[in-house]
Structures are given as C-alpha cells and as structure tokens.
Design a protein around this motif. Sequence first.
Motif, PDB file in Angstrom:
ATOM      1  N   THR A 502     -12.399 -79.235  20.778  1.00 22.21           N
ATOM      2  CA  THR A 502     -12.885 -79.860  22.008  1.00 22.21           C
ATOM      3  C   THR A 502     -13.603 -81.166  21.726  1.00 22.21           C
ATOM      4  OG1 THR A 502     -13.104 -77.690  23.073  1.00 22.21           O
ATOM      5  CG2 THR A 502     -14.350 -79.505  24.036  1.00 22.21           C
ATOM      6  N   GLU A 503     -14.365 -81.226  20.633  1.00 20.51           N
ATOM      7  CA  GLU A 503     -15.122 -82.440  20.340  1.00 20.51           C
ATOM      8  C   GLU A 503     -14.224 -83.594  19.904  1.00 20.51           C
ATOM      9  OE1 GLU A 503     -15.466 -79.960  16.449  1.00 20.51           O
ATOM     10  OE2 GLU A 503     -15.365 -79.608  18.614  1.00 20.51           O
ATOM     11  N   ASP A 504     -12.950 -83.315  19.608  1.00 13.44           N
ATOM     12  CA  ASP A 504     -12.031 -84.380  19.209  1.00 13.44           C
ATOM     13  C   ASP A 504     -11.370 -85.065  20.393  1.00 13.44           C
ATOM     14  OD1 ASP A 504     -12.600 -83.892  16.592  1.00 13.44           O
ATOM     15  OD2 ASP A 504     -10.787 -82.742  16.158  1.00 13.44           O
ATOM     16  N   ASP A 505     -11.616 -84.570  21.591  1.00 11.69           N
ATOM     17  CA  ASP A 505     -11.022 -85.163  22.788  1.00 11.69           C
ATOM     18  C   ASP A 505     -11.633 -86.539  23.030  1.00 11.69           C
ATOM     19  OD1 ASP A 505      -9.958 -85.833  25.210  1.00 11.69           O
ATOM     20  OD2 ASP A 505     -10.450 -83.957  26.205  1.00 11.69           O
ATOM     21  N   THR A 506     -10.817 -87.587  22.906  1.00 10.23           N
ATOM     22  CA  THR A 506     -11.338 -88.949  23.030  1.00 10.23           C
ATOM     23  C   THR A 506     -11.716 -89.317  24.461  1.00 10.23           C
ATOM     24  OG1 THR A 506      -9.075 -89.809  23.271  1.00 10.23           O
ATOM     25  CG2 THR A 506     -10.006 -89.738  21.043  1.00 10.23           C
ATOM     26  N   THR A 507     -11.297 -88.514  25.456  1.00  4.85           N
ATOM     27  CA  THR A 507     -11.686 -88.808  26.842  1.00  4.85           C
ATOM     28  C   THR A 507     -13.108 -88.365  27.141  1.00  4.85           C
ATOM     29  OG1 THR A 507     -10.871 -86.689  27.724  1.00  4.85           O
ATOM     30  CG2 THR A 507      -9.287 -88.501  27.544  1.00  4.85           C
ATOM     31  N   GLY A 508     -13.672 -87.524  26.258  1.00  3.35           N
ATOM     32  CA  GLY A 508     -15.024 -87.038  26.482  1.00  3.35           C
ATOM     33  C   GLY A 508     -15.116 -85.858  27.425  1.00  3.35           C
ATOM     34  N   THR A 509     -13.990 -85.413  27.965  1.00  2.00           N
ATOM     35  CA  THR A 509     -14.016 -84.290  28.910  1.00  2.00           C
ATOM     36  C   THR A 509     -13.850 -82.940  28.224  1.00  2.00           C
ATOM     37  OG1 THR A 509     -11.622 -84.399  29.277  1.00  2.00           O
ATOM     38  CG2 THR A 509     -13.017 -85.771  30.688  1.00  2.00           C
ATOM     39  N   GLY A 510     -13.269 -82.933  27.026  1.00  2.00           N
ATOM     40  CA  GLY A 510     -13.015 -81.677  26.349  1.00  2.00           C
ATOM     41  C   GLY A 510     -11.865 -80.896  26.954  1.00  2.00           C
ATOM     42  N   ARG A 511     -11.064 -81.533  27.789  1.00  2.00           N
ATOM     43  CA  ARG A 511      -9.967 -80.835  28.467  1.00  2.00           C
ATOM     44  C   ARG A 511      -8.629 -80.986  27.737  1.00  2.00           C
ATOM     45  NH1 ARG A 511     -10.244 -77.066  31.828  1.00  2.00           N
ATOM     46  NH2 ARG A 511      -8.623 -77.857  33.225  1.00  2.00           N
ATOM     47  N   GLY A 512      -8.518 -81.942  26.838  1.00  2.00           N
ATOM     48  CA  GLY A 512      -7.253 -82.133  26.145  1.00  2.00           C
ATOM     49  C   GLY A 512      -6.140 -82.498  27.114  1.00  2.00           C
ATOM     50  N   ALA A 513      -4.951 -81.913  26.874  1.00  2.00           N
ATOM     51  CA  ALA A 513      -3.792 -82.214  27.719  1.00  2.00           C
ATOM     52  C   ALA A 513      -3.969 -81.717  29.139  1.00  2.00           C
ATOM     53  CB  ALA A 513      -2.532 -81.602  27.097  1.00  2.00           C
TER      54      ALA A 513
END
Length: 577
Positions: A502-513
């Motif tokens: 989750t912390e790798d999500d570059t959008t900052g939302t932690g939602r991924g795809a």
Amino acid sequence: MAVVGSMRGQRSGRGKTWFVRVSAVATLTAFSASAFTSNGSAAVLSPALAPVPTPVAKQTAPPRTPATKPAETFQERIDRIAASPRSLLRPLDENRGQATVCVSGEFTTMSVVYDSLFESLLPSLPPQLRANAYAARDAAHRDMKRLNVSTLAISDNPMALGADTDDPSLKYRGPISQWMVMQLLKIKDGQEGEAIPVGNITLAQAVETAWLYLFATVIAPTKFALQLTPFLGSPLEGTSLASFQGYLTYNTILQIAVQGGALGAQYTYQAISNMVMNQCVARVTEDQRAEAGRPSEDVTYDIDIPAVIRSVANQLSLADNETCDAVGNVPLSRIVTRTRDYVQSTATTDAQRTQVARETDAILARMKTTRIPHNLIPADPADFTQLEGAASLLGSLIPYVGGAPLDIVIGLKHNLDQGDNPLETVSVADLTVTKSLTAAYYSYYLSLYLFTTVGGLAEGEIFGSPTVGFLSPTRAIGAVAALPLTYGLVNFHNVIRSMCFTEDDTTGTGRGAQLNRDNATLPSASTTTPTAPPRAGSRASTPSSTRPSGTPNRGAASTTTTRQPIPGLPMQIPGIG
C-alpha cells in the motif's frame, strides 16, 4: 514428476534404453538449436501472448515505440463498450423506451441475464404454457432476492476492480490465486461480512466463480487422482511392438486425455471470460447497472477474520503498472527492512529494538556482499510464451527429459531470447522476490524429479516389470509431495505478483489499480442506440470529476473511446501437471 508410472521395471532392455537416449538427445538438441540461434524467440504463435520480462530490480520502463499500442484502461474499456451498437443479450421488454446503456459482464446482473433469456425463449413456448412460465419467472425472481451468498465465496475478474489490460493481476493468476487476491481486497475494504443476493451477482462474478469451483472440485482432484492410479497395462502388450509397451500404456493415454480436457476447459473459460469483460453483454438502465454486485441491505454475515490475515490485507493493494509496482518486483532487502520495522514495533524495550536493528544491519551487509548470476535462474513457467508453454506440456510425456529438466532448459532459453546476460551478477539484497521464489520453485521441482526418477529406476530393479494393479510407492509419494509446490508456492507467487504494498502507491491513496474504478465516470444511459462502432484511433479523455472512493460515478457524461477488444488471456501452463 514427468516419469510415467508404467515405466517402472522397463529399463532392462537395451533397445528401450537407446530409445530413451535418442528421445532425450533429440529433444535437447532441438531446444539448444533454438536457444543459440538469432531467431529463437521469433516463433510466437500470437504476438499478444508474448510475455513481459520480469525485472530483477526496480527499473525504469523502456520507452514505447510508435508502433506499440498503449494498453486499454478501465475508463477506455467501459466507454468503448457503451458505444457498442448491439448487445449480446436481447434487450429487455421492460426497458423499451427507457434510457439504457451498453455494459459488459461486470455490470450485468444475473437477474438481467435470466430475464433476457426468458424473453428470448418465451415465443417458442406453446400458448398454454406461457402463463405458467410467467409465474415461474416471478418465483425465480423472489428466490434470487431471498437467497444470499457470502461475498467471500465469490471470485471476480481483476478488470472489474479497475485493473487495466496490461496490469500483472491479469497475467499472473490462476483460479485459486485470483480468489485469494479478491478476498484480501474485500477484507481490506471491510466487505467480508457482506451478503450478495443471487440476483445481484454479476455475470463476470458468476463466470470466475464457476471456474474456481470447477477447478477446485473437478480438475485439480482429477489430476491428483491420476498420479495415484495403479498400472493399467499397455495396448501394445501381445503385439509386435510389445518391446515398447512401457512407453505407451493406458496410464499414458489417460494422462493425455486428462491434460487435454483440462487445457480445453481452460481455453473455454478464457474465451468466455474475455468475451464477458470486453464486449457489450446487455443494455441496461442506470438503476439496473447500480444493482450489479450490490450487497443486501438486510443480511450480513458475522465472519471472524484472523488478525494476521487482516493485517496482511491492510498492507496490500491491487498492483498497477503505472502507480503501484507489484511485491514480486521488490528487492529482498526491502523485505528484510519491512520485517525489521514490524519486529521493532512489537518490541517492548529500547534494548530489544536496538538488538533487532543490529542483527538486521548484519544480515543486509552479508546480502550486499553476496552476488549471484541472477539470469541463470530460469524464467518462471508463468512467463513462458505460448510456444514454450506448449513445449513444456508436451515434453512432460517424454521419459527422463520432460518435467524439471525440460522446463529449466526452456526457462534459460527464454532468458537468452529476451537478451539477458547469463554472466551478469547482482547482490542478494537486490534480487527480487520473484527471482528468489522462482529459484525456490525450480529447486523443489528438480528435487521431486530426481526423487521420482531414481526411485522409479530402483523400483524396476527391485520389483521387476510392473503388473496390472501395481501402484508405484515412489509415484504416490511424489504426487503428495508436489501438492505444496503446485497449489502452495505457485499460488503464493501469483498473489505477490498481482498485489503491491500500500505504501508503494504513488497516488497516495493506497488503492492501487482499484483507483481506476473509483475515479471512473460511468457512461450515461440514453434512449438512442449507437448505429456504428466508434472510429478507430480516438481515445477517451480523463474524467475531471473527483469523488469518494468506492463505486464509480453514475450518470455522468463520458467521452467515447475506440480501443479494440483485447486479445485472450495468456495460456497458463502449470509447472507440474
């Protein structure tokens, strides 16, 4: 694992021995010639099924050439389908004159499917039966509203959750690993207690769930039972070819039939799954679309999720090639530091935390100074091209060569074909999780192969030629020992290649795809039907509206896209049959 059980005790004849040697030399020569020629990677049956190389460490994606088509996004797909002039299912009579929109299987409920099929078949019924048919339909609708299914018992297609067509969750999946990914995401979103009425289950969910249970209750048990089948004899017995009866037995014929049936079922599922997700299945109203997958408002289940599973689920998201790199691409040093952070969070004193940090530094230091030739780790079978996968499957029927040795040769050839330098080394700290698990897979696989091969030779010396009804102890032990590999490590590997931290999500939302679906703008329903497919080459614009994560915007206007339907899913050949 590729040793045919009926060969036990058939190695004493010199002619049979030379037959095996010739088979081995011919097979290895063919693959060696392919591996060391310049066009070894050109024989791909379908360009759409060519795999994407798995990087050993996080790397910058290579620039796309002008000829490369960008992958179709979630938004582009639903817009393209909405512009379809015709639906697969007959439009419902109750929707006549109402605003409708074309949707794929992820927005088509079982109630809509049932009504469309009912209205299609009704004219063919005798008049005296039509009144009873309407009563039966009303009863069926009552039952579909009354019966509820736990959301944890339902699988789904990653594309329905927001995955784009090139995301890893679409490539690295099997029926069991896909179900595991879906459940982790549901637990993370707090949906584990939801109950879905049967009428609200989507067609996409029905297809994926049916394949899951068919695999778990029929295909997998049948394959396992085949490994435990006693020797059944040979059709060559008593003929002029009796000296070769050890190489063509009824067990071999049965194995070919089961493998062929399983592969045929898989191709059928892939075709149906691709069709359901990539074309207009039904024209529905916005209210009918809103019912797709909606849980019951009155029924919930009290399901106690173990704390360790909930903790894991909260740390993972659906991988996205653009915004959230899969766990499989993470270096091992990252796993070590995450483990350190977790252990330190549970420590009760500063001395314990200091000791954990000191030990972690020592481990990382050893990992950084230890280097290995990572390209000598064969490519994972999930990364094989279609031709390589077919060779692996057919080669499993060749004594001594098929199985682990052949897959290793194919995997090394795959690395060479994609330009990997076999002498290049990396530190263990920089080795990716995928590479390390692939090395573990082949180590286990080769160990099982050696055990069954040597054990089979020993049985031939001890028991002599097998008789009808003889069950090889070595074969039975090997079949049981392969279960953790086939249904454990392989599924785990698929999960970590389909999910990201989750912390790798570059959008900052932690939602991924899943953010693709959260931010999607669903096409508006209309009383007019498109008369022509969209013009090739146009692309959908990115929706400017924002909204809370959860379900996509409903009723908002959307730009039509013209992306063509994606090709079928890649053929997945398990490492062990």
